[in-house]
Every structure is written in C-alpha cells, then in structure tokens.
Design a protein around this motif. Structure first.
Motif, short mmCIF file in Angstrom:
data_model
loop_
_atom_site.label_atom_id
_atom_site.label_comp_id
_atom_site.label_asym_id
_atom_site.label_seq_id
_atom_site.Cartn_x
_atom_site.Cartn_y
_atom_site.Cartn_z
N SER A 196 38.56 36.96 91.85
CA SER A 196 37.03 37.29 91.45
C SER A 196 36.47 38.43 92.20
CB SER A 196 36.35 35.99 91.83
OG SER A 196 34.92 36.08 91.53
N TRP A 197 36.56 38.46 93.44
CA TRP A 197 35.75 39.56 94.23
C TRP A 197 36.41 41.00 93.85
CZ3 TRP A 197 32.23 38.76 97.68
CH2 TRP A 197 31.73 39.69 98.61
N LYS A 198 37.62 41.11 93.54
CA LYS A 198 38.29 42.50 93.09
C LYS A 198 37.75 42.77 91.66
CE LYS A 198 42.49 45.20 92.76
NZ LYS A 198 44.14 45.01 93.30
N LEU A 199 37.63 41.87 90.78
CA LEU A 199 36.85 42.04 89.37
C LEU A 199 35.48 42.27 89.78
CD1 LEU A 199 38.13 39.10 87.11
CD2 LEU A 199 38.87 41.65 87.27
N ASN A 200 34.68 42.12 90.65
CA ASN A 200 33.28 42.26 90.68
C ASN A 200 33.24 43.82 91.24
OD1 ASN A 200 30.89 41.25 90.11
ND2 ASN A 200 30.32 40.67 92.36
N LEU A 249 28.59 40.81 78.40
CA LEU A 249 28.57 39.78 79.55
C LEU A 249 29.85 39.12 79.51
CD1 LEU A 249 24.81 38.45 78.85
CD2 LEU A 249 25.50 40.08 80.57
N GLY A 250 30.88 39.68 78.89
CA GLY A 250 32.18 39.01 79.04
C GLY A 250 32.79 38.81 80.37
N LEU A 251 32.28 39.70 81.28
CA LEU A 251 32.94 39.59 82.49
C LEU A 251 32.30 38.46 83.46
CD1 LEU A 251 34.75 41.45 84.39
CD2 LEU A 251 32.97 42.66 85.27
N VAL A 252 30.89 38.55 83.23
CA VAL A 252 30.22 37.30 83.77
C VAL A 252 30.81 35.81 83.27
CG1 VAL A 252 27.91 36.21 84.06
CG2 VAL A 252 28.05 38.70 83.74
N HIS A 253 30.91 35.93 82.05
CA HIS A 253 31.56 34.61 81.66
C HIS A 253 33.02 34.34 82.12
CE1 HIS A 253 28.40 34.60 78.91
NE2 HIS A 253 29.01 35.30 78.02
N LEU A 254 33.63 35.41 82.20
CA LEU A 254 35.28 35.08 83.08
C LEU A 254 34.97 34.81 84.63
CD1 LEU A 254 38.22 35.62 83.36
CD2 LEU A 254 37.61 37.82 83.72
N GLN A 255 33.97 35.72 85.31
CA GLN A 255 33.80 35.24 86.57
C GLN A 255 33.39 33.68 86.61
OE1 GLN A 255 34.57 36.60 89.17
NE2 GLN A 255 34.01 38.82 89.16
N ARG A 256 32.41 33.27 86.03
CA ARG A 256 32.00 31.73 85.83
C ARG A 256 33.11 30.95 85.65
NH1 ARG A 256 26.75 32.53 82.04
NH2 ARG A 256 25.31 33.11 83.79
N LEU A 257 34.18 31.13 84.91
CA LEU A 257 35.44 30.21 84.84
C LEU A 257 36.10 30.43 85.90
CD1 LEU A 257 36.87 28.59 82.85
CD2 LEU A 257 38.10 30.78 81.80
#
Length: 456
Positions: A208-212, A176-184
């Motif tokens: 954020s969009w590109k990461l998703n 869930l590291g990617l989710v935590h980064l996205q929230r930040l």
C-alpha cells in the motif's frame, strides 16, 4: 441642436476609436513586457516535469487490476499507451467486476471509517459481504503484492503541457481506481492483523505504501489530494499495528507532503494564469456548456460580457492575470518555511490590486497546502506511537518516559507523553497553532492518541 450633436460625434468617435486603439495596443504591449519574467518562471518550472509515460511496473499493475474492475489510468485516453491499453485484452476491465466493486464500495468506506474512529488498536470484524469479496480477491492481491514489492515503483504518465498551454479540450479528470484498490488493501491489512497474521499484514502495508509513492512525482494538485486521502487512512491503519519493523519510524517522515503540495499549487497558478489570459476566446459554445452550471444572474451577465468584450478586454485580462499570478506567487513564497507552527505563517490573506476584479480564489487554493502540513504532523504523531509501542513490547509495560519527543515538523514544540493510573498511555501535541485549531473545529481530529492495550 442636431448639428451640434453630429459635430460632437464627428470628433468624439475618432477620439474614442483612437483611445481604444491605444488601449488595445498599449495595454497588450505592457502586458507582454510583464509576462516575460513570468514565462521564464514557467519554463523553469516545466523543466522539473518532463513528459513521461507508464513504466513497465505500472503497465503490469494495470493488467493485474483490470480484471478486478479497477482502472488505474491517471488521465485515461490522453497517451498513446492508453489507446493500446484500451484495446488489448489483458487490460480490458470486466463489467461484472466493475459492478462488484461498486456494490461494496460504500460498505467498505463505512467500515474503514468506523475502524478509524476507534482511537486504539481495536478492530471489529468486517461485514460478511466484505469478507466474501476480500476472499474472492485474495489471489489477485497476492499477485499484485508479488509484482509491486519485487519491481520498481509504478510510474504513471506525466504531461503538464495542457496546463502550460491552456488546452481547454484536455481531459483533466483523475481516475479513482487507485483509491478503490488502496481501500481494499487497507481492509486486507486490518483483517490479516485481526486474525494474527502480522507478517502478512506488514507485507500488504508495504504494498500500500509503495503504491501511494507512485503519485509522489505527479505535478497535479488533484493527484496529491488523492495521495493525502489514502495517506490519512494508511496512518490510521498503521497505528493499529503492533509489530511493525523499526524502519517504519524513519519511513513515515521521508517524504514532505506539505512541500509536494506547494509544488503542485504552482502548476495550479500557471493553469489559472492561462485561463485568465484566454478569457477573450470565450465562445458561444462554451457559454452554452457553462450556462447550466451558473445560477447567479451576476455570473450569467459576466459570461455574456466575456463574449461581447472580446479583444477590447484582452489587455485587461492579461494584466489581471499577471497581477493575480504575482500576488499568488508571493503568497506561495510565504509558505516556504521550516516551521509550519510559526505565528506569522498560518493563513495567507494577501489582496489583489484595487483594479483587479477577476478574483478566482487563488489564495484559498494556496491555503489548501495546510492539508499537507497537517498530514506531516499526523505522520510525526504516528512515528511517536510506533516508538512507544516498540518500547512497550520490549519492557512489557508502557514506558515511564520516551526519548526524542521534540517535534521536527514544528521546531520548539514537542509531544507530551503520559501514562495514567489505569495504565492507559496517551500522547498529544504541546501547542496547537491557530490554523490547526481551526481545522479541528471544522472536523479534523485532534493530534492525540491513547491506548490501554500493551503490545505483545
């Protein structure tokens, strides 16, 4: 009497053994014939997802985020490169930073949820602790932004072999590291926008969009659920931004999340097929592990039967697996429709054959594709909101009418736009299908939006 019983057993036991042999041999033969077509389908599906590893962009991203206490591995320690990452100092995750992240996660989630609940452009200042943490990560986030926006989309490993071959020792978890980064990142976007740094906020939204997008090629259902979790929050943040470039109106609907979810569900069906086919290999070791999670006596009895029936039940398991897979595939095919609002689409309730008692709720899994379809309607609503804001910024007031309000997601339906006497604009969906009404009743927000603040 005893002689009669012995005589009966003398003849009945060989007959029973013979029938049992016919069942085992004949049942397995029949199952093998039925499985041939399914195996061809599985081979065709597997060709869509060749095994891949991290690309250079993902490796660099891993290194940049590791020092901030966020592990972005999709399936840790399952790939050769993960072993390298875990031993290389550039990728070592700081324990102190992990603790710092864990400390603010709850507060961060609560803050984002509170802002999302405000259905207009209003953004409250974040708590001081979040502001301090965000300030401490400013350089890291800037480095991540520079890297991701100037390189290819990060690609994480794809390996569906454990699903296709039923490897019960494989680690099926998702980080869930990617989710935590996205929230930040979303916190940073809201804060920059609140402070009037609209260009910087727009650039972070691009990040954020590109990461998703990095999860779009993942064939796993759970990876796409993570994508939708992030997407939902991105949608809410986008609606609060007034100065986004027009390209966002097109970008929002470039990817079909409903279709992506359907593709991942096919892998889930294959996974369940393999699981059912291999029920005869259930062992005492697995019984000991599963016993702790089973409460109902009927389920505990089933676990014992899985062990003692063994090869005798193998043909049944295989035939039940084929039946479940075929019914589920038919249900999945019904979801392949250009109009998710059609009356005959909704929830699939096909049933298994009367003799198949191994119901693993596959149809419930398939009906989870509603999550992706709802997201598409949310995205279309967001597209219309951006369109309205763009017109309002040009005219200095809410437009009296808006062109192109027809829905491309639900042909035949449209978005209804109004401006009230107190100068509040609102937009809502014309007709909500039954499945959407049910989702709203269960907690999903209605497809409506209102705002009284005209963009500058």
């Amino acid at each position: 009497m005893l002689l009669r019983l012995l005589k009966f057993l003398r003849w009945s036991i060989p007959v029973f053994v013979g029938l049992l042999a016919i069942w085992i041999v004949g049942g397995n033969f029949l199952a093998a014939q039925l499985e041939k077509e399914i195996e061809r389908e599985i081979d065709k599906f597997a060709q869509q997802f060749p095994e891949t590893g991290y690309n250079n962009s993902a490796l660099k991203l891993q290194a940049l985020t590791a020092k901030s206490g966020m592990d972005l591995s999709i399936t840790p320690d399952e790939f050769t490169v993960d072993a390298y990452i875990s031993s290389h100092p550039d990728f070592n995750v700081s324990i102190t930073e992990i603790q710092a992240v864990q400390k603010i996660l709850k507060q961060l989630e609560e803050y984002l949820e509170a802002q999302i609940a405000i259905s207009n452009d209003q953004v409250d200042p974040p708590p001081e602790e979040l502001q301090r943490y965000l300030a401490s990560k400013a350089d890291t986030l800037e480095a991540i932004r520079n890297h991701v926006l100037n390189n290819e989309v990060p690609q994480f490993p794809v390996n569906i072999a454990p699903f296709l071959e039923w490897d019960d020792q494989y680690n099926f978890s998702v980080s869930l590291g990617l989710v935590h980064l996205q929230r930040l990142l979303l916190l940073d976007i809201l804060e920059k926008n609140r402070r009037g740094q609209t260009q910087a906020a727009s650039e972070m939204l691009e990040l954020s969009w590109k990461l998703n997008k990095s999860l779009h090629n993942q064939p796993r259902f759970i990876a796409h659920i993570v994508t939708l979790i992030v997407l939902k929050k991105q949608i809410d943040v986008i609606r609060k931004l007034d100065s986004l470039p027009p390209k966002w109106q097109q970008r929002l609907l470039e990817h079909n999340y409903g279709q992506s979810l359907l593709t991942t569900l096919e892998l889930e069906l294959i996974f369940q097929l393999r699981f059912t086919q291999n029920l005869d290999s259930y062992s005492f070791r697995q019984l000991k592990e599963d016993w702790l999670y089973v409460e109902a006596d009927s389920e505990k009895m089933l676990l014992w039967w899985l062990i003692f029936l063994g090869p005798i039940a193998k043909p049944y398991y295989r035939l039940a697996a084929v039946d479940t897979f075929q019914v589920a595939k038919q249900a999945l095919a019904k979801k392949q429709t250009p109009n998710i609002c059609s009356s005959d689409w909704a929830v699939i309730d096909d049933t298994l054959s009367w003799w198949n008692i191994l119901d693993f709720d596959q149809l419930d899994v398939i009906n989870n594709s509603l999550k992706g379809d709802y997201a598409m309607l949310e995205l279309e609503l967001t597209q219309k909101i951006l369109q309205i804001k763009e017109l309002a910024a040009k005219e200095g007031k809410w437009p009296q009418s808006v062109p192109n309000l027809e829905s491309s997601i639900c042909p035949g339906e449209k978005w209804i736009y109004q401006v009230s006497s107190d100068n509040t604009m609102s937009i809502s969906f014309s007709d909500q299908p039954q499945w959407l009404q049910e989702k709203i009743e269960k907690g999903e927000r209605p497809l409506t939006y209102s705002d009284s603040t005209i963009p500058d």
